[in-house]
Design a protein around this motif. Structure first.
Motif, PDB file in Angstrom:
ATOM      1  N   GLN A  36       5.630  -6.164   5.237  1.00  0.00           N
ATOM      2  CA  GLN A  36       4.546  -5.874   4.310  1.00  0.00           C
ATOM      3  C   GLN A  36       3.885  -4.537   4.644  1.00  0.00           C
ATOM      4  O   GLN A  36       3.607  -3.726   3.763  1.00  0.00           O
ATOM      5  N   SER A  37       3.662  -4.295   5.925  1.00  0.00           N
ATOM      6  CA  SER A  37       3.018  -3.049   6.346  1.00  0.00           C
ATOM      7  C   SER A  37       3.925  -1.848   6.107  1.00  0.00           C
ATOM      8  O   SER A  37       3.453  -0.774   5.704  1.00  0.00           O
ATOM      9  N   ARG A  38       5.217  -2.026   6.336  1.00  0.00           N
ATOM     10  CA  ARG A  38       6.158  -0.925   6.071  1.00  0.00           C
ATOM     11  C   ARG A  38       6.166  -0.569   4.596  1.00  0.00           C
ATOM     12  O   ARG A  38       6.222   0.616   4.229  1.00  0.00           O
ATOM     13  N   GLU A  39       6.101  -1.581   3.742  1.00  0.00           N
ATOM     14  CA  GLU A  39       6.075  -1.317   2.304  1.00  0.00           C
ATOM     15  C   GLU A  39       4.816  -0.553   1.906  1.00  0.00           C
ATOM     16  O   GLU A  39       4.876   0.397   1.109  1.00  0.00           O
ATOM     17  N   VAL A  40       3.684  -0.942   2.470  1.00  0.00           N
ATOM     18  CA  VAL A  40       2.430  -0.231   2.182  1.00  0.00           C
ATOM     19  C   VAL A  40       2.510   1.205   2.683  1.00  0.00           C
ATOM     20  O   VAL A  40       2.081   2.144   2.003  1.00  0.00           O
ATOM     21  N   ALA A  41       3.076   1.390   3.880  1.00  0.00           N
ATOM     22  CA  ALA A  41       3.201   2.733   4.451  1.00  0.00           C
ATOM     23  C   ALA A  41       4.101   3.610   3.580  1.00  0.00           C
ATOM     24  O   ALA A  41       3.814   4.799   3.371  1.00  0.00           O
ATOM     25  N   ARG A  42       5.185   3.024   3.067  1.00  0.00           N
ATOM     26  CA  ARG A  42       6.074   3.793   2.186  1.00  0.00           C
ATOM     27  C   ARG A  42       5.361   4.188   0.905  1.00  0.00           C
ATOM     28  O   ARG A  42       5.486   5.321   0.423  1.00  0.00           O
ATOM     29  N   ASN A  43       4.609   3.277   0.340  1.00  0.00           N
ATOM     30  CA  ASN A  43       3.889   3.574  -0.898  1.00  0.00           C
ATOM     31  C   ASN A  43       2.838   4.663  -0.698  1.00  0.00           C
ATOM     32  O   ASN A  43       2.574   5.466  -1.605  1.00  0.00           O
ATOM     33  N   LEU A  44       2.227   4.677   0.477  1.00  0.00           N
ATOM     34  CA  LEU A  44       1.207   5.688   0.778  1.00  0.00           C
ATOM     35  C   LEU A  44       1.804   6.955   1.374  1.00  0.00           C
ATOM     36  O   LEU A  44       1.094   7.962   1.533  1.00  0.00           O
ATOM     37  N   ASP A  45       3.097   6.874   1.736  1.00  0.00           N
ATOM     38  CA  ASP A  45       3.781   7.977   2.419  1.00  0.00           C
ATOM     39  C   ASP A  45       3.045   8.342   3.713  1.00  0.00           C
ATOM     40  O   ASP A  45       2.726   9.497   3.972  1.00  0.00           O
ATOM     41  N   ARG A  46       2.800   7.298   4.523  1.00  0.00           N
ATOM     42  CA  ARG A  46       2.062   7.470   5.766  1.00  0.00           C
ATOM     43  C   ARG A  46       2.828   6.862   6.942  1.00  0.00           C
ATOM     44  O   ARG A  46       3.718   6.026   6.754  1.00  0.00           O
ATOM     45  N   ALA A 157      -6.404   4.149   4.206  1.00  0.00           N
ATOM     46  CA  ALA A 157      -5.925   5.477   3.813  1.00  0.00           C
ATOM     47  C   ALA A 157      -6.448   6.550   4.766  1.00  0.00           C
ATOM     48  O   ALA A 157      -5.716   7.461   5.170  1.00  0.00           O
ATOM     49  N   ARG A 158      -7.724   6.464   5.133  1.00  0.00           N
ATOM     50  CA  ARG A 158      -8.287   7.447   6.062  1.00  0.00           C
ATOM     51  C   ARG A 158      -7.719   7.275   7.467  1.00  0.00           C
ATOM     52  O   ARG A 158      -7.498   8.250   8.185  1.00  0.00           O
ATOM     53  N   LEU A 159      -7.477   6.011   7.867  1.00  0.00           N
ATOM     54  CA  LEU A 159      -6.950   5.737   9.195  1.00  0.00           C
ATOM     55  C   LEU A 159      -5.581   6.364   9.394  1.00  0.00           C
ATOM     56  O   LEU A 159      -5.264   6.860  10.483  1.00  0.00           O
ATOM     57  N   SER A 160      -4.764   6.366   8.337  1.00  0.00           N
ATOM     58  CA  SER A 160      -3.382   6.837   8.447  1.00  0.00           C
ATOM     59  C   SER A 160      -3.188   8.258   7.947  1.00  0.00           C
ATOM     60  O   SER A 160      -2.057   8.748   7.890  1.00  0.00           O
ATOM     61  N   ASP A 161      -4.268   8.935   7.575  1.00  0.00           N
ATOM     62  CA  ASP A 161      -4.174  10.302   7.054  1.00  0.00           C
ATOM     63  C   ASP A 161      -4.320  11.315   8.189  1.00  0.00           C
ATOM     64  O   ASP A 161      -5.415  11.463   8.752  1.00  0.00           O
ATOM     65  N   PRO A 162      -3.256  12.032   8.546  1.00  0.00           N
ATOM     66  CA  PRO A 162      -3.355  13.002   9.654  1.00  0.00           C
ATOM     67  C   PRO A 162      -4.254  14.188   9.330  1.00  0.00           C
ATOM     68  O   PRO A 162      -4.732  14.879  10.238  1.00  0.00           O
ATOM     69  N   GLN A 163      -4.495  14.437   8.047  1.00  0.00           N
ATOM     70  CA  GLN A 163      -5.353  15.542   7.640  1.00  0.00           C
ATOM     71  C   GLN A 163      -6.821  15.150   7.603  1.00  0.00           C
ATOM     72  O   GLN A 163      -7.686  16.000   7.427  1.00  0.00           O
TER      73      GLN A 163
END
Length: 323
Positions: A36-46, A157-163
């Motif tokens: 489930q988390s991998r799918e969310v990460a793919r959708n967010l490209d994170r 989204a903010r947690l996984s955003d490197p920018q």
């Protein structure tokens, strides 16, 4: 003729409602938190940074509450939802764990120390999840919970955003231990309520206040009313369903500290016990046989799984507390 048509329509309506009620009573299946988390990460490209799995799992659990067959049922005012009591208790069991974890995220896990500022999105998510769970309208429970989900998604989204590295997730032993301390009391109370399905002798609380040398009848009989036995059971089922996914997420996000504290085995033991509590029920009703009687007692079986999980949590807390 008109009366026959009305009766026929009423019978059809009741049959349809009964079928819907049975379908809506089906508990959601467990899911893989990693997939489930991998799918969310793919959708967010994170990238899946520490905390991603726990937050994504929390979001998915709330969405499951809202989107499962029949949707969220606790606040229904029409049939068949208004007639159902088992599924609302299951929902409540899940909701309590969602609330506790959301509070832990806001209070401890997202902050480096007690004087750190709270995360702005978690300050929204946590009270939204504590909104009245039975409000039908103005506003509805579903609306408020969805606002909480959106806040959690912004945090993720903010947690996984490197920018934009402004959101934090501190996977430390003390943060995990604080949440586990609250969980111990939750499971202890729930195990006791389950075990009281057959009645038991309990030490009277006032016994400790007797003057020295005096004695009294120090025991009282405690038993769950038969109308509430299935309610307690399904609350426990919802609780263990939620905890199973949370501990699977913890195994991912807190892996480094768990390995460092030699506590990974304890987490996996908790997961094993919670998986056992989610076995399929082949009986259409919650059986309440006596402890060593002919019929099964589903409440005692569930209490056994939760008690063993709680014992493993105690061991886990001890390991996390060691230097």
């Amino acid at each position: 003729m008109v009366a026959k048509i009305v009766i026929a329509l009423l019978v059809i309506y009741l049959v349809v409602v009964a079928i819907l009620g049975i379908y809506w009573s089906s508990e959601p299946d467990t899911f893989s938190v990693k997939e489930q988390s991998r799918e969310v990460a793919r959708n967010l490209d994170r990238e899946m940074v520490p905390g991603f799995t726990t937050t994504a799992t929390l979001i998915h659990m709330v969405e499951t509450l809202l989107n499962k067959p029949g949707g969220y049922i606790t606040n229904d005012i029409t049939p068949p939802g208004v007639w159902m009591d088992n599924m609302p208790r299951w929902e409540y069991g899940v909701l309590v764990q969602v609330r506790d974890m959301t509070r832990a995220l806001r209070k401890d896990i997202s902050r480096s120390q007690s004087q750190s500022a709270e995360d702005p999105d978690l300050t929204v998510a946590e009270p939204q999840m504590h909104f009245d769970n039975s409000s039908w309208a103005l506003p509805s429970t579903e609306t408020e919970y969805r606002r909480g989900v959106e806040a959690l998604k912004r945090y993720l989204a903010r947690l996984s955003d490197p920018q934009q590295p402004r959101a934090q997730f501190y996977a430390r032993a003390d943060n995990l231990n604080n949440w586990l301390a609250d969980l111990e009391t939750r499971l202890g109370s729930l195990s006791r309520r389950l075990s009281e399905s057959v009645g038991k002798q309990s030490v009277a609380e006032g016994l400790a206040e007797l003057p020295e040398g005096e004695t009294a009848e120090g025991y009282k009989s405690v038993q769950t009313p038969w109308t509430q036995i299935d309610d307690v059971f399904y609350e426990a089922r919802g609780t263990s369903w939620a905890l199973l996914h949370i501990f699977r997420a913890i195994e991912v996000d807190f892996r480094d500290v768990l390995v460092d504290k030699n506590a990974l085995v304890s987490v996996r033991q908790v997961i094993v016990e919670l998986e056992g509590s989610q076995q399929s029920m082949w009986s259409p009703v919650v059986l309440n046989g006596s402890g060593f009687g002919v019929l099964a007692n589903h409440s005692l079986t569930m209490a056994s799984y939760l008690a063993r999980a709680n014992s493993a949590i105690t061991d886990l807390r001890e390991l996390l507390s060691q230097g």
